[in-house]
Design an enzyme around this catalytic site. Structure first.
Site, PDB file in Angstrom:
ATOM      1  N   PHE A 124      78.431  99.041 125.558  1.00 29.07           N
ATOM      2  CA  PHE A 124      79.532  98.887 124.604  1.00 29.07           C
ATOM      3  C   PHE A 124      79.001  99.168 123.205  1.00 29.07           C
ATOM      4  O   PHE A 124      78.072  98.511 122.745  1.00 29.07           O
ATOM      5  CB  PHE A 124      80.155  97.489 124.638  1.00 29.07           C
ATOM      6  N   ASP A 209      71.233  99.645 119.453  1.00 24.43           N
ATOM      7  CA  ASP A 209      72.419  98.925 118.988  1.00 24.43           C
ATOM      8  C   ASP A 209      72.115  97.443 119.127  1.00 24.43           C
ATOM      9  O   ASP A 209      72.164  96.890 120.219  1.00 24.43           O
ATOM     10  CB  ASP A 209      73.623  99.359 119.836  1.00 24.43           C
ATOM     11  N   LYS A 238      78.059  92.123 113.303  1.00 21.28           N
ATOM     12  CA  LYS A 238      78.475  90.786 113.736  1.00 21.28           C
ATOM     13  C   LYS A 238      78.029  89.644 112.818  1.00 21.28           C
ATOM     14  O   LYS A 238      78.723  89.318 111.888  1.00 21.28           O
ATOM     15  CB  LYS A 238      78.053  90.576 115.186  1.00 21.28           C
TER      16      LYS A 238
HETATM   17  C1  PLP Z   1      80.671  94.091 118.917  1.00 18.78           C
HETATM   18  C2  PLP Z   1      79.780  95.223 119.220  1.00 18.78           C
HETATM   19  C3  PLP Z   1      80.007  96.496 118.669  1.00 18.78           C
HETATM   20  C4  PLP Z   1      81.213  96.820 117.815  1.00 18.78           C
HETATM   21  O1  PLP Z   1      81.264  96.078 116.634  1.00 18.78           O
HETATM   22  P1  PLP Z   1      82.651  95.975 115.833  1.00 18.78           P
HETATM   23  O2  PLP Z   1      82.285  95.210 114.586  1.00 18.78           O
HETATM   24  O3  PLP Z   1      83.621  95.249 116.712  1.00 18.78           O
HETATM   25  O4  PLP Z   1      83.101  97.352 115.545  1.00 18.78           O
HETATM   26  C5  PLP Z   1      79.106  97.498 118.973  1.00 18.78           C
HETATM   27  N1  PLP Z   1      78.035  97.269 119.748  1.00 18.78           N
HETATM   28  C6  PLP Z   1      77.777  96.062 120.276  1.00 18.78           C
HETATM   29  C7  PLP Z   1      76.553  95.867 121.120  1.00 18.78           C
HETATM   30  C8  PLP Z   1      78.645  95.001 120.045  1.00 18.78           C
HETATM   31  O5  PLP Z   1      78.401  93.804 120.595  1.00 18.78           O
END
Ligand code: PLP
Length: 375
Positions: A124, A209, A238
């Site tokens: 994700f 990420d 986050k």
């Molecule tokens: C939440 C998340 C995203 C996306 O972040 P947003 O602020 O919702 O756009 C991308 N990568 C990971 C691993 C996430 O947990």
């Protein structure tokens, strides 16, 4: 306790205030917040240092465009530059996780002159077009095509498949060191190292990420530190502003030197930078990564004593438990009968992302609640 529909039906919980690890609804019910709104409040709700920094900044200078240097933004550049892994000390600021990944993909394509992006199954990475193309699940993509081309997905954790997918045309490999939305899947030993070797050999960028794993959650400031692997680009979001919308793409010199043209009006606004500075200072000064590591062990050990769980996994305070009869049923009962908030990931995994300032007492109370819910 409130009736069932209060949480998951047409009548949601109305949250009125937050303080530390607790949220309070408009009926005065307290909830132990072990979801932290998707890890967005590592210091707990309305942390005094963040509140003070934001109040001072919003009164002094709410916003000015990025072409004028300001102390709050320079302070965040300095902190993230110093804290970034390896030479990931070049900082691009933005407003959300998906934007941080979007920038990472653009920078990698520009710096390498290549276009192919290799991502993993169950990944994700966000919901804007590029990040969405790197995301795995079709459900998030349905009806939004065509997405940008050049993306392939390989089975997460399979080093050989990854090495085979990386070619002379690869711009980047993007991976979560522990997959969050995909069900709390830590990378198997050696996997991130193999990704490093494959990208080095091809001249491609390795992107981690760390939007969910970073900022101390897994027990180190960055999860990649545990594996001893340094990426070329790391994304964080986050929890960075302890609830305010701020994110960053941290790049190695070779990426930053040839990253092309990118921009965003709100990039590095003083208020969100002030929040991020206060958050990072508290994370470092209170050594919250070490706290997350030891508390995570205590929490997982206690969860492992619970008979009716299929699996307990994760790193530090990024913890998933696989339940037998559906995550939603367990989450509903946790909230309604025990005042404990957590998150689902997939159909059968209950995910805990507590504030990093949670205590042993909090963790044991949540584990007790889970035991009575699944027992
Ligand atoms: C939440 C998340 C995203 C996306 O972040 P947003 O602020 O919702 O756009 C991308 N990568 C990971 C691993 C996430 O947990």
């Amino acid at each position: 306790m409130p009736e069932a529909s209060f949480v998951f039906g047409e009548k949601p919980i109305r949250i009125e205030s937050g303080d530390g690890v607790h949220l309070y609804d408009d009926d005065g019910n307290a909830y132990l917040d072990f979801g932290a709104s998707y890890a967005c409040t590592p210091l707990g709700h309305s942390h005094p240092a963040v509140v003070e920094a934001v109040q001072e900044q919003v009164a002094e200078l709410t916003f000015v465009q990025g072409s004028y240097p300001v102390d709050a933004r320079d302070g965040l550049y300095e902190r993230l530059g110093r804290l970034g892994p390896g030479d990931c000390s070049n900082v691009w600021l933005c407003n959300s996780g998906t934007e941080a990944n979007e920038a990472a993909l653009k920078f990698a394509r520009h710096a390498t002159g290549n276009s192919e992006i290799v991502a993993a199954t169950r990944a994700f990475h966000g919901r804007t077009m590029g990040s969405l193309a790197a995301t795995w699940k079709d459900e998030y993509k349905e009806g939004f095509g065509p997405l940008p081309g050049g993306f392939t997905h390989v089975p997460y954790g399979d080093a050989e498949a990854l090495a085979e997918a990386v070619t002379a045309d690869t711009a980047a490999v993007i991976l979560e060191p522990v997959q969050g939305e995909g069900g709390i899947n830590p990378a198997p030993d050696g996997y991130l190292q193999a990704a490093r070797e494959a990208t080095d050999a091809a001249g491609a960028a390795l992107v981690f990420d760390e939007i969910q794993t970073g900022l101390g959650r897994t027990g180190s400031l960055w999860a990649c530190e545990d594996a001893g692997v340094t990426p070329d680009i790391l994304t964080t979001a986050k929890g960075l502003g302890n609830g305010l919308p701020v994110a960053a793409t941290l790049c190695a010199d070779w990426i930053a030197e040839d990253a092309g043209s990118h921009g965003s009006t709100f990039s590095g606004g003083p208020v969100v930078c002030a929040a991020a500075n206060a958050t990072l200072d508290a994370i470092v000064e209170e050594d919250l990564p070490a706290h997350a590591a030891s508390l995570g062990e205590t929490f997982k050990n206690r969860l492992e004593e619970i008979d009716d769980l299929r699996d307990v996994r994760g790193e530090g305070l990024l913890v998933g438990v696989e339940v037998k009869r559906g995550a939603n049923r367990a989450l509903r009962s946790l909230a309604l009968n025990h005042g404990v908030l957590a998150l689902p990931t997939g159909r059968t995994v209950v995910r805990f992302l507590p504030p990093l300032v949670a205590t042993e007492e909090d963790c044991l109370a949540v584990a007790d609640a889970l035991e009575s819910v699944v027992g």
